[in-house]
Design an enzyme around this catalytic site. Structure first.
Site, short mmCIF file in Angstrom:
data_model
loop_
_atom_site.label_atom_id
_atom_site.label_comp_id
_atom_site.label_asym_id
_atom_site.label_seq_id
_atom_site.Cartn_x
_atom_site.Cartn_y
_atom_site.Cartn_z
N SER A 120 0.83 -1.20 0.00
CA SER A 120 0.00 0.00 0.00
C SER A 120 0.86 1.25 0.00
O SER A 120 0.34 2.35 -0.07
CB SER A 120 -0.95 0.00 1.20
N HIS A 141 -2.33 -2.82 -6.42
CA HIS A 141 -2.85 -2.48 -5.09
C HIS A 141 -4.36 -2.71 -5.07
O HIS A 141 -5.11 -1.97 -5.71
CB HIS A 141 -2.49 -1.02 -4.79
N GLU A 153 -5.59 -0.54 -8.25
CA GLU A 153 -4.68 0.58 -8.53
C GLU A 153 -3.35 0.00 -9.02
O GLU A 153 -2.71 -0.77 -8.31
CB GLU A 153 -4.47 1.36 -7.21
N ASN A 191 -4.17 6.13 -1.26
CA ASN A 191 -3.73 6.34 0.12
C ASN A 191 -3.15 7.73 0.35
O ASN A 191 -3.13 8.22 1.48
CB ASN A 191 -2.73 5.26 0.55
N1 3HC Z 1 -18.34 -11.95 -2.11
C1 3HC Z 1 -19.15 -11.26 -2.92
N2 3HC Z 1 -19.95 -10.24 -2.52
C2 3HC Z 1 -19.93 -9.94 -1.22
C3 3HC Z 1 -19.12 -10.63 -0.30
C4 3HC Z 1 -18.30 -11.70 -0.80
N3 3HC Z 1 -17.48 -12.38 0.00
N4 3HC Z 1 -19.31 -10.08 0.92
C5 3HC Z 1 -20.19 -9.09 0.78
N5 3HC Z 1 -20.58 -9.00 -0.51
C6 3HC Z 1 -21.52 -8.03 -1.09
C7 3HC Z 1 -22.87 -8.08 -0.37
O1 3HC Z 1 -23.69 -9.09 -0.91
C8 3HC Z 1 -23.41 -6.70 -0.62
O2 3HC Z 1 -23.88 -6.61 -1.96
P1 3HC Z 1 -25.27 -5.84 -2.31
O3 3HC Z 1 -25.01 -4.41 -1.96
O4 3HC Z 1 -25.43 -6.09 -3.78
O5 3HC Z 1 -26.29 -6.51 -1.44
C9 3HC Z 1 -22.14 -5.84 -0.55
O6 3HC Z 1 -21.03 -6.71 -0.85
C10 3HC Z 1 -21.93 -5.22 0.82
O7 3HC Z 1 -21.81 -6.26 1.79
P2 3HC Z 1 -22.44 -6.26 3.26
O8 3HC Z 1 -23.93 -5.98 3.19
O9 3HC Z 1 -22.00 -7.51 3.95
O10 3HC Z 1 -21.71 -5.13 4.00
P3 3HC Z 1 -22.01 -3.60 4.16
O11 3HC Z 1 -23.09 -3.11 3.29
O12 3HC Z 1 -22.05 -3.39 5.62
O13 3HC Z 1 -20.65 -3.02 3.55
C11 3HC Z 1 -18.32 -2.74 3.27
C12 3HC Z 1 -19.40 -3.47 4.03
C13 3HC Z 1 -18.28 -3.21 1.82
C14 3HC Z 1 -17.00 -3.10 3.94
C15 3HC Z 1 -18.62 -1.19 3.33
O14 3HC Z 1 -18.79 -0.79 4.66
C16 3HC Z 1 -17.54 -0.37 2.70
O15 3HC Z 1 -17.47 -0.22 1.48
N6 3HC Z 1 -16.63 0.19 3.53
C17 3HC Z 1 -15.49 0.93 3.07
C18 3HC Z 1 -14.42 -0.04 2.65
C19 3HC Z 1 -13.18 0.66 2.16
O16 3HC Z 1 -13.08 1.87 2.08
N7 3HC Z 1 -12.17 -0.16 1.82
C20 3HC Z 1 -10.90 0.33 1.38
C21 3HC Z 1 -9.98 0.33 2.53
S1 3HC Z 1 -8.44 1.05 2.07
C22 3HC Z 1 -7.55 -0.21 1.49
O17 3HC Z 1 -7.96 -1.35 1.46
C23 3HC Z 1 -6.21 0.13 0.98
C24 3HC Z 1 -5.11 -0.14 1.96
O18 3HC Z 1 -3.89 0.08 1.30
C25 3HC Z 1 -5.14 0.74 3.23
#
Ligand code: 3HC
Length: 283
Positions: A120, A141, A153, A191
């Protein structure tokens, strides 16, 4: 251009997520882990994620079973010899990654195979410099949770060839991701924007400017973010947050990027967020 044999080193949250998405896309995947029990945990993580996908009707039971059958787990790096594309997703430690890239360069026999890193923040050129194929080393990434987040990315170092960028882009298409291309600068695109934003929320909280809930609700309800910045810090892991912020500080030598004492103290205390059960919130 199609990738049929992918290797992943490190089957943690990110490596397992990448493996799951790749196997779901029909690619034969080998995940290499340091020890058998960690490899087992990685397999369990993928099975649990696929179960969730089946229960949400995102994938059929038959496709989930076929996905699992395309994944092999090993503790033997030699299993990566025949891979066309290898993605490193181990811990964010420069010395360990440099050592791994030097090893991968001799293990992966096809001289045209691409060696990629899911780092990252570590400069891709530092990893490329450990190999005899710096033109075939690139940053890939991914974002957590990998099966859900649409973005990949790509990071092009000063030595990464255009052909390598195109091959990585083509793998991203196979995985159903949308690509953005960044130069090899600390934080890359996402990031560089996201981590200082979250760290500023930590500074606000530390100064007693607002409660954690109000800071998070501000961004969820007022800017339509799925998670507020402190919730997201807990989700990413406070150790990762601190690591990326320090890389930004080292790169730009600007006090704006200095990590706040509270972030350091929480990391010292092992309050790393969701993964340890406590961060800004309890889980
Ligand atoms: N496979 C396929 N689809 C899945 C799944 C899986 N294993 N798990 C969940 N899903 C789908 C669900 O079915 C749902 O789809 P729908 O909207 O069509 O019904 C969708 O994904 C959302 O799942 P959930 O309902 O379980 O969860 P939430 O709605 O509570 O969302 C979240 C959870 C996706 C984590 C959301 O809160 C989110 O987007 N958060 C922000 C995440 C983010 O910013 N990530 C980036 C972090 S930074 C990074 O990674 C970089 C590093 O370098 C720091």
């Amino acid at each position: 251009m199609t990738i049929e044999r992918l290797g992943i080193v490190g089957g943690g949250q990110m490596g397992a997520g990448i493996g799951e998405v790749a196997a779901k896309a029909g690619i034969d995947v080998v995940i290499v882990e340091a020890a058998a029990e960690i490899a087992e945990k990685s397999q369990g993580r993928i099975s649990a994620s696929l179960e969730k996908a089946v229960s949400r009707e995102k994938i059929s039971r038959a496709d989930a079973d076929a996905t699992l059958a395309r994944l092999q787990f090993s503790t033997e790096p030699g299993e990566l010899a025949d891979r066309q594309f290898v993605i490193e997703a181990i811990v964010e430690n420069l010395a360990l990654k440099e050592d791994l890239f030097a090893k991968l360069d001799s293990i992966v026999t096809d001289p045209d195979a691409i060696l990629a890193s899911n780092t990252s923040s570590i400069p891709i050129i530092k990893l490329a410099a450990q190999t005899n194929r710096p033109d075939k080393v690139i940053g890939t990434h991914f974002f957590n949770p990998v099966p859900v987040m649409a973005l990949l990315e790509l990071v092009q170092s000063l030595k990464t060839s255009e052909e390598t960028v195109e091959r990585a882009r083509s793998l991203g298409e196979q995985l159903g991701k949308q690509m953005i291309l960044s130069k090899d600068r600390a934080g890359f695109i996402v990031n560089y924007l996201l981590v200082p934003y979250i760290v500023n929320a930590i500074k606000m909280f530390e100064e007693g400017f607002a409660s954690a809930e109000d800071i998070d609700n501000g961004m969820k309800l007022g800017a339509n973010h799925p998670m507020g910045p402190l919730e997201l810090a807990d989700f990413i892991g406070l150790d990762t947050m601190l690591f990326v912020q320090e890389v930004l500080y080292a790169e730009f030598a600007d006090p704006f990027y200095a990590a706040p004492p509270l972030l350091r103290r929480m990391v010292d205390a092992g309050l790393l967020g969701r993964k340890t059960g406590e961060g800004f919130y309890r889980y």
